[in-house]
Enzyme design. Structure first.
Site, mmCIF file in Angstrom:
data_model
loop_
_atom_site.group_PDB
_atom_site.id
_atom_site.type_symbol
_atom_site.label_atom_id
_atom_site.label_comp_id
_atom_site.label_asym_id
_atom_site.label_seq_id
_atom_site.Cartn_x
_atom_site.Cartn_y
_atom_site.Cartn_z
ATOM 1 N N ARG A 56 53.369 -16.475 13.469
ATOM 2 C CA ARG A 56 52.436 -16.343 12.340
ATOM 3 C C ARG A 56 52.500 -17.595 11.464
ATOM 4 O O ARG A 56 51.470 -18.108 11.015
ATOM 5 C CB ARG A 56 52.748 -15.089 11.525
ATOM 6 C CG ARG A 56 52.518 -13.785 12.295
ATOM 7 C CD ARG A 56 52.567 -12.576 11.384
ATOM 8 N NE ARG A 56 53.856 -12.350 10.755
ATOM 9 C CZ ARG A 56 54.835 -11.592 11.262
ATOM 10 N NH1 ARG A 56 54.654 -11.010 12.447
ATOM 11 N NH2 ARG A 56 55.967 -11.417 10.610
ATOM 12 N N LYS A 147 42.781 -10.765 -4.490
ATOM 13 C CA LYS A 147 41.655 -10.117 -3.818
ATOM 14 C C LYS A 147 42.032 -8.698 -3.426
ATOM 15 O O LYS A 147 43.170 -8.432 -3.033
ATOM 16 C CB LYS A 147 41.247 -10.904 -2.572
ATOM 17 C CG LYS A 147 39.924 -10.415 -1.966
ATOM 18 C CD LYS A 147 39.876 -10.546 -0.465
ATOM 19 C CE LYS A 147 40.663 -9.450 0.217
ATOM 20 N NZ LYS A 147 40.378 -9.352 1.677
ATOM 21 N N GLU A 188 36.051 -6.723 -3.965
ATOM 22 C CA GLU A 188 35.378 -6.730 -2.658
ATOM 23 C C GLU A 188 34.900 -5.334 -2.271
ATOM 24 O O GLU A 188 35.610 -4.577 -1.621
ATOM 25 C CB GLU A 188 36.306 -7.282 -1.568
ATOM 26 C CG GLU A 188 35.626 -7.370 -0.210
ATOM 27 C CD GLU A 188 36.517 -7.983 0.866
ATOM 28 O OE1 GLU A 188 36.119 -7.948 2.052
ATOM 29 O OE2 GLU A 188 37.608 -8.487 0.539
ATOM 30 N N LYS A 230 33.192 -10.398 -3.970
ATOM 31 C CA LYS A 230 33.084 -10.717 -2.550
ATOM 32 C C LYS A 230 32.377 -9.556 -1.857
ATOM 33 O O LYS A 230 33.014 -8.684 -1.265
ATOM 34 C CB LYS A 230 34.474 -10.954 -1.955
ATOM 35 C CG LYS A 230 34.459 -11.307 -0.471
ATOM 36 C CD LYS A 230 35.856 -11.642 0.059
ATOM 37 C CE LYS A 230 35.806 -11.937 1.547
ATOM 38 N NZ LYS A 230 37.106 -12.406 2.086
#
Length: 364
Positions: A56, A147, A188, A230
């Site tokens: 990762r 977010k 979002e 978003k």
């Protein structure tokens, strides 16, 4: 409810506003690299790699060590918790590397979805309980925004009033907590591609969702100038037989946004939602060309639509890193141009430009 309340301190308002405006600087957008370990594990498996911390980190290092020209079109990056503390091979924190390139680091803070009780296969997003403490820690580490995603699914009976209200209240509470700790919240409300509905249905659902969201943000006294949103583009469902042109998608999207997003919001960073790289770029370009009022900056916050070609070229091999980085830079440039309405179809070729990135019930 009472109309008495206090605004955030002027210094905090100014800090939040400056950060939000910097993220939506002209010709720039957001690279979303906020896949949870499970999500990035599926991508690693597709190229024959194990889902380990090392792999990762290798992939994220590839992205963040791309040529400094990346910052000409990428203003900010959304990270996953693990990435905040990861370093390059040379021992430099990714956050420090990004800041040196004038790229603003941000963080995904929701803890993904769980079933919404007594609903028709709908979900709610968890993670509010310790959010203030986590936001304070991320701010200390150098993150400047956050977010949180709340997906909504269209079917004959959904999204329900329950799911819409839950989305609005959860995002509003999240946004309030973020601002209390000095982070710009990106909200979002993601109306998913799943389903066979047409673009008209998507537009109406999007408008209803936006109306509920901004009522809740107002009720929670969220400082709108220090936020971004978003949302999904307004497109037909993945299974709909009638496919719309970028120009039709642009009219439906901007119309829905005009009906729901206050002009005080500095910018709208649209999500790609499973569209192919080129499709997401063409639709963003049309949105910025459409002859309708646009009181906010309209740009991108893409994950899959910036990285599909990167994954294809990299294939987990060190000798492919430089070529994969060029794919990222090409897609960033294409979308930077699209955010200004200056992209020409097919002008920038990439390895997986036309490959669909759709996955049902998508989870990051």
């Amino acid at each position: 409810m009472t109309t008495y309340f206090s605004y955030p301190d002027p210094e905090l308002q100014e800090e939040l506003k400056k950060t939000a405006e910097a993220i939506v600087a002209p010709g720039k957008g957001i690279l979303a690299v906020d896949e949870a370990n499970e999500g990035i594990g599926k991508l690693l498996a597709a190229i024959g790699l194990e889902n380990t911390e090392t792999n990762r980190r290798r992939y994220r290092q590839l992205l963040f060590t791309s040529d400094v020209v990346l910052s000409e079109h990428i203003s900010a990056v959304i990270l996953f918790d693990e990435t905040v503390y990861q370093k390059t091979d040379e021992g430099t924190l990714f956050l420090e590397l990004l800041k040196k390139k004038n790229i603003i680091p941000g963080i995904k803070v929701d803890r993904d979805v769980v079933p919404l009780f007594c609903s028709e296969d709908e979900v709610t997003t968890q993670g509010l309980d310790d959010l203030a403490q986590r936001c304070a820690e991320y701010k200390k580490q150098g993150c400047r925004f956050a977010k949180w995603r709340c997906p909504l699914k269209i079917s004959d009976n959904t999204p329900s009033v329950q799911a819409i209200n839950d989305m609005a209240q959860v995002l509003a509470r999240y946004a309030s907590i973020c601002q209390s700790q000095g982070l710009v919240p990106i909200v979002e409300p993601d109306v998913l591609l799943d389903g066979d509905h047409d673009i008209i249905r998507t537009q109406k659902v999007t408008e209803v969702a936006l109306a509920a969201l901004y009522k809740a943000l107002n009720d929670h006294h969220v400082f709108l100038e220090g936020t971004l949103i978003k949302p999904n583009m307004v497109t037909p469902g993945q299974g709909c037989s009638k496919r719309n042109t970028p120009e039709e998608i642009a009219v439906a999207t901007v119309t829905a946004l005009l009906r729901g997003v206050p002009a005080a919001v500095p910018g709208i960073v649209l999500l790609s939602g499973g569209q192919s790289e080129e499709e997401a770029t063409l639709n963003l370009n049309a949105i910025n060309q459409v002859a309708l009022k646009k009181p906010w900056v309209l740009t991108f916050s893409y994950g899959r639509a910036l990285q599909a070609s990167v994954w294809k070229i990299w294939a987990g091999k060190d000798e492919n890193v430089a070529k994969a980085q060029q794919e990222l830079i090409k897609r960033a440039k294409a979308n930077g141009l699209a955010s200004l309405g200056k992209y020409k179809a097919g002008a920038i070729e990439s390895a997986a430009a036309d490959k669909s990135n759709y996955s049902a019930n998508h989870k990051y």
